[in-house]
Design a protein around this motif. Structure first.
Motif, PDB file in Angstrom:
ATOM      1  N   ASP A  87       0.804  -1.223   0.000  1.00  0.00           N
ATOM      2  CA  ASP A  87       0.000   0.000   0.000  1.00  0.00           C
ATOM      3  C   ASP A  87       0.839   1.276   0.000  1.00  0.00           C
ATOM      4  O   ASP A  87       0.289   2.382   0.037  1.00  0.00           O
ATOM      5  CB  ASP A  87      -1.002   0.014   1.170  1.00  0.00           C
ATOM      6  N   LEU A  88       2.154   1.134  -0.065  1.00  0.00           N
ATOM      7  CA  LEU A  88       3.035   2.297  -0.182  1.00  0.00           C
ATOM      8  C   LEU A  88       4.351   1.874  -0.823  1.00  0.00           C
ATOM      9  O   LEU A  88       4.919   0.842  -0.464  1.00  0.00           O
ATOM     10  CB  LEU A  88       3.325   2.914   1.197  1.00  0.00           C
ATOM     11  N   LEU A  89       4.836   2.693  -1.743  1.00  0.00           N
ATOM     12  CA  LEU A  89       6.127   2.467  -2.373  1.00  0.00           C
ATOM     13  C   LEU A  89       6.946   3.741  -2.181  1.00  0.00           C
ATOM     14  O   LEU A  89       6.574   4.811  -2.657  1.00  0.00           O
ATOM     15  CB  LEU A  89       5.928   2.183  -3.870  1.00  0.00           C
ATOM     16  N   SER A  90       8.058   3.610  -1.440  1.00  0.00           N
ATOM     17  CA  SER A  90       8.910   4.749  -1.122  1.00  0.00           C
ATOM     18  C   SER A  90      10.289   4.478  -1.728  1.00  0.00           C
ATOM     19  O   SER A  90      11.035   3.645  -1.218  1.00  0.00           O
ATOM     20  CB  SER A  90       8.998   4.925   0.400  1.00  0.00           C
ATOM     21  N   CYS A  91      10.604   5.163  -2.829  1.00  0.00           N
ATOM     22  CA  CYS A  91      11.773   4.813  -3.647  1.00  0.00           C
ATOM     23  C   CYS A  91      12.788   5.947  -3.688  1.00  0.00           C
ATOM     24  O   CYS A  91      12.454   7.065  -4.095  1.00  0.00           O
ATOM     25  CB  CYS A  91      11.346   4.494  -5.070  1.00  0.00           C
ATOM     26  N   ALA A  92      14.019   5.660  -3.344  1.00  0.00           N
ATOM     27  CA  ALA A  92      15.075   6.676  -3.294  1.00  0.00           C
ATOM     28  C   ALA A  92      16.192   6.359  -4.274  1.00  0.00           C
ATOM     29  O   ALA A  92      16.508   5.188  -4.519  1.00  0.00           O
ATOM     30  CB  ALA A  92      15.642   6.769  -1.886  1.00  0.00           C
ATOM     31  N   THR A  93      16.803   7.416  -4.785  1.00  0.00           N
ATOM     32  CA  THR A  93      18.008   7.276  -5.602  1.00  0.00           C
ATOM     33  C   THR A  93      18.656   8.649  -5.745  1.00  0.00           C
ATOM     34  O   THR A  93      17.986   9.677  -5.612  1.00  0.00           O
ATOM     35  CB  THR A  93      17.690   6.711  -7.001  1.00  0.00           C
ATOM     36  N   SER A  94      19.948   8.659  -6.032  1.00  0.00           N
ATOM     37  CA  SER A  94      20.613   9.903  -6.406  1.00  0.00           C
ATOM     38  C   SER A  94      20.872   9.938  -7.900  1.00  0.00           C
ATOM     39  O   SER A  94      21.413  10.911  -8.416  1.00  0.00           O
ATOM     40  CB  SER A  94      21.931  10.057  -5.639  1.00  0.00           C
ATOM     41  N   HIS A 103      11.352   9.157  -9.954  1.00  0.00           N
ATOM     42  CA  HIS A 103      11.914   7.803  -9.928  1.00  0.00           C
ATOM     43  C   HIS A 103      10.909   6.797  -9.377  1.00  0.00           C
ATOM     44  O   HIS A 103      10.753   5.698  -9.916  1.00  0.00           O
ATOM     45  CB  HIS A 103      13.184   7.804  -9.069  1.00  0.00           C
ATOM     46  N   GLY A 104      10.199   7.183  -8.312  1.00  0.00           N
ATOM     47  CA  GLY A 104       9.264   6.251  -7.678  1.00  0.00           C
ATOM     48  C   GLY A 104       8.191   5.746  -8.614  1.00  0.00           C
ATOM     49  O   GLY A 104       7.884   4.545  -8.644  1.00  0.00           O
ATOM     50  N   VAL A 105       7.599   6.641  -9.394  1.00  0.00           N
ATOM     51  CA  VAL A 105       6.534   6.180 -10.289  1.00  0.00           C
ATOM     52  C   VAL A 105       7.095   5.339 -11.426  1.00  0.00           C
ATOM     53  O   VAL A 105       6.412   4.453 -11.952  1.00  0.00           O
ATOM     54  CB  VAL A 105       5.682   7.355 -10.832  1.00  0.00           C
ATOM     55  N   MET A 106       8.352   5.580 -11.800  1.00  0.00           N
ATOM     56  CA  MET A 106       8.975   4.729 -12.815  1.00  0.00           C
ATOM     57  C   MET A 106       9.194   3.316 -12.276  1.00  0.00           C
ATOM     58  O   MET A 106       9.028   2.331 -13.010  1.00  0.00           O
ATOM     59  CB  MET A 106      10.282   5.347 -13.292  1.00  0.00           C
ATOM     60  N   VAL A 107       9.565   3.218 -10.998  1.00  0.00           N
ATOM     61  CA  VAL A 107       9.672   1.897 -10.368  1.00  0.00           C
ATOM     62  C   VAL A 107       8.302   1.227 -10.341  1.00  0.00           C
ATOM     63  O   VAL A 107       8.153   0.045 -10.675  1.00  0.00           O
ATOM     64  CB  VAL A 107      10.246   2.017  -8.939  1.00  0.00           C
ATOM     65  N   GLU A 118       0.012   4.728  -3.082  1.00  0.00           N
ATOM     66  CA  GLU A 118       0.809   5.921  -2.843  1.00  0.00           C
ATOM     67  C   GLU A 118       2.272   5.629  -3.188  1.00  0.00           C
ATOM     68  O   GLU A 118       2.822   4.590  -2.805  1.00  0.00           O
ATOM     69  CB  GLU A 118       0.701   6.356  -1.386  1.00  0.00           C
ATOM     70  N   VAL A 119       2.901   6.573  -3.906  1.00  0.00           N
ATOM     71  CA  VAL A 119       4.305   6.436  -4.289  1.00  0.00           C
ATOM     72  C   VAL A 119       5.015   7.749  -3.977  1.00  0.00           C
ATOM     73  O   VAL A 119       4.523   8.827  -4.315  1.00  0.00           O
ATOM     74  CB  VAL A 119       4.453   6.113  -5.795  1.00  0.00           C
ATOM     75  N   VAL A 120       6.156   7.662  -3.312  1.00  0.00           N
ATOM     76  CA  VAL A 120       6.964   8.850  -3.020  1.00  0.00           C
ATOM     77  C   VAL A 120       8.393   8.604  -3.485  1.00  0.00           C
ATOM     78  O   VAL A 120       8.839   7.456  -3.577  1.00  0.00           O
ATOM     79  CB  VAL A 120       6.950   9.222  -1.520  1.00  0.00           C
ATOM     80  N   GLY A 143      -0.366   4.225  11.467  1.00  0.00           N
ATOM     81  CA  GLY A 143      -1.514   3.398  11.121  1.00  0.00           C
ATOM     82  C   GLY A 143      -2.106   3.657   9.748  1.00  0.00           C
ATOM     83  O   GLY A 143      -3.140   3.086   9.402  1.00  0.00           O
ATOM     84  N   GLU A 144      -1.454   4.481   8.924  1.00  0.00           N
ATOM     85  CA  GLU A 144      -1.986   4.763   7.587  1.00  0.00           C
ATOM     86  C   GLU A 144      -1.721   3.628   6.610  1.00  0.00           C
ATOM     87  O   GLU A 144      -2.495   3.408   5.687  1.00  0.00           O
ATOM     88  CB  GLU A 144      -1.391   6.058   7.038  1.00  0.00           C
ATOM     89  N   LYS A 145      -0.601   2.935   6.784  1.00  0.00           N
ATOM     90  CA  LYS A 145      -0.227   1.851   5.881  1.00  0.00           C
ATOM     91  C   LYS A 145       0.064   0.589   6.687  1.00  0.00           C
ATOM     92  O   LYS A 145       0.463   0.652   7.853  1.00  0.00           O
ATOM     93  CB  LYS A 145       1.006   2.228   5.057  1.00  0.00           C
ATOM     94  N   LYS A 146      -0.129  -0.542   6.029  1.00  0.00           N
ATOM     95  CA  LYS A 146       0.109  -1.824   6.695  1.00  0.00           C
ATOM     96  C   LYS A 146       1.238  -2.617   6.042  1.00  0.00           C
ATOM     97  O   LYS A 146       1.874  -3.442   6.700  1.00  0.00           O
ATOM     98  CB  LYS A 146      -1.171  -2.667   6.680  1.00  0.00           C
ATOM     99  N   LYS A 147       1.461  -2.380   4.761  1.00  0.00           N
ATOM    100  CA  LYS A 147       2.467  -3.156   4.034  1.00  0.00           C
ATOM    101  C   LYS A 147       3.211  -2.209   3.096  1.00  0.00           C
ATOM    102  O   LYS A 147       2.854  -2.055   1.927  1.00  0.00           O
ATOM    103  CB  LYS A 147       1.800  -4.283   3.249  1.00  0.00           C
TER     104      LYS A 147
END
Length: 380
Positions: A87-94, A103-107, A118-120, A143-147
């Motif tokens: 329920d959440l994708l949090s993607c980092a890169t330089s 980058h997150g939405v491309m992943v 949700e993607v950040v 408590g907003e996300k579980k996985k």
């Protein structure tokens, strides 16, 4: 509030490990000659092998987003149907593949098995991977996300290739100057690596295996005090400010290799350990952290050159972290930027050696403009 646990960790490394003596077969020779700084840098950084998402001919084998997605998919290798539960994708890169989209939405685009979630995309350099983790941690904790999945990935090898510097080299030759690039530009070519790592963060521990309870994550920046030390897509002016690539002509961008990564080596040596580990001292005092209770100390090192500096700081300030508690895989994986801490924790997590109740301290310095992230985990 809920608790947050890292329940699974996975990584993706492209292709085969590249030993030191094969690096220039992949990165090329600047001005047709071997690098003068390579041997010096490799001797100091202690790296023996690294990974590149390209062939010796310079052809890309993976995109950055693709590597991140492959690491994420490996989290669910034994239960691929669970990808739809993220329920959440949090993607980092330089080193994103493009300036836009993020980058997150491309992943996310490489993960058709997931839902509309949700993607950040936390930006930055080495600390970005920890920022991604903190966003996922906080989202689960309130408590907003579980996985939630946090991931960090880098694909810097294309900008390390000799062709990125050749125009500037030719300019230097025309001006009858030294035909080799300044050490500040050349030295990062022998340190950086490609790859990706991913964490699954849930509100309950894994009932079938160990998990890591996230006790706290804390970060800080010294950009209010210090000028930029590592930069890309810009150039440093005499007053210490950065001039954006947007303010150079297309010809200047090529001539000055504006999109090469540059490092102010003198500033790095003076500041990187001192600033961050004074902050760690403050955290130890404020949180009442007993360093004798730390079982594993995982410092992200860009080079083994800094290992002795950290050790000396600990000794001088009476901080007890015996070397047998230290862990890094810099020598075998190289410096994978934002993904390095994921690579390190994955190796410890999947080693079969962790015992419930043990504590792991993560320390991630970032030289870009001197930022730091710290995290305490408990095995459960």
């Amino acid at each position: 509030m809920s608790e947050a646990y890292i329940t699974r960790i996975s990584i993706f490394l492209p292709n085969e490990a590249v030993p030191n003596d094969e690096m220039e077969q992949y990165l090329g020779y600047i001005n047709g000659k071997p690098s003068k700084s390579k041997a010096i840098v490799l001797r100091n950084n202690g790296i023996k092998s690294r990974y590149y998402a390209l062939t010796k001919e310079g052809t890309a084998t993976h995109t950055n987003a693709e590597m991140a997605a492959l690491a994420i998919k490996d989290l669910f290798a034994n239960a691929p149907e669970e990808l739809s539960e993220i329920d959440l994708l949090s993607c980092a890169t330089s080193s994103p593949d493009q300036l836009m989209p993020s980058h997150g939405v491309m992943v996310h685009g490489w993960l058709p098995e997931t839902d509309s979630i949700e993607v950040v995309s936390p930006s930055g350099v080495c600390c970005a991977g920890m920022h991604a983790l903190k966003y996922a941690y906080m989202s689960v904790k309130i408590g907003e996300k579980k996985k939630a999945v946090s991931c960090a990935s880098e694909r810097l090898s294309p900008v390390l290739r000799a062709g990125q510097f050749e125009d500037e080299v030719q300019q230097l030759i025309k001006l009858e100057q030294n035909p080799y690039l300044a050490f500040e530009k050349d030295f990062l070519r022998w340190m950086l690596s490609d790859g990706a790592g991913a964490f699954l963060i849930e509100n309950k521990p894994n009932p079938e295996a160990i998990s890591l309870k996230i006790d706290w994550i804390e970060g800080c920046s010294f950009a209010n005090e210090e000028e930029a030390c590592m930069y890309m897509g810009s150039d440093k002016e005499s007053d210490g400010n950065l001039k954006s690539y947007k303010d150079f002509s297309p010809e200047e961008v090529l001539d000055k290799s504006i999109f090469s990564i540059k490092q102010d080596v003198k500033l790095l040596g003076e500041k990187i350990v001192k600033l961050g580990f004074v902050k760690l001292q403050n955290i130890i005092a404020e949180r009442g952290l007993d360093m004798n209770e730390i079982n594993y100390f995982l410092p992200h090192l860009s080079s083994f050159f800094f290992e002795k500096k950290i050790e000396d700081f600990f000794i001088e300030n009476d901080i007890s972290v015996p070397k047998e508690k230290w862990f890094t895989n810099l020598a075998s994986k190289g410096n994978v930027g934002a993904a390095s801490i994921y690579m390190m924790l994955e190796e410890v997590f999947n080693s079969g050696k962790l015992k419930k109740g043990e504590k792991i301290l993560l320390v991630v310095p970032e030289s870009a403009r001197f930022s730091y992230m710290f995290c305490l985990l408990t095995v459960c």
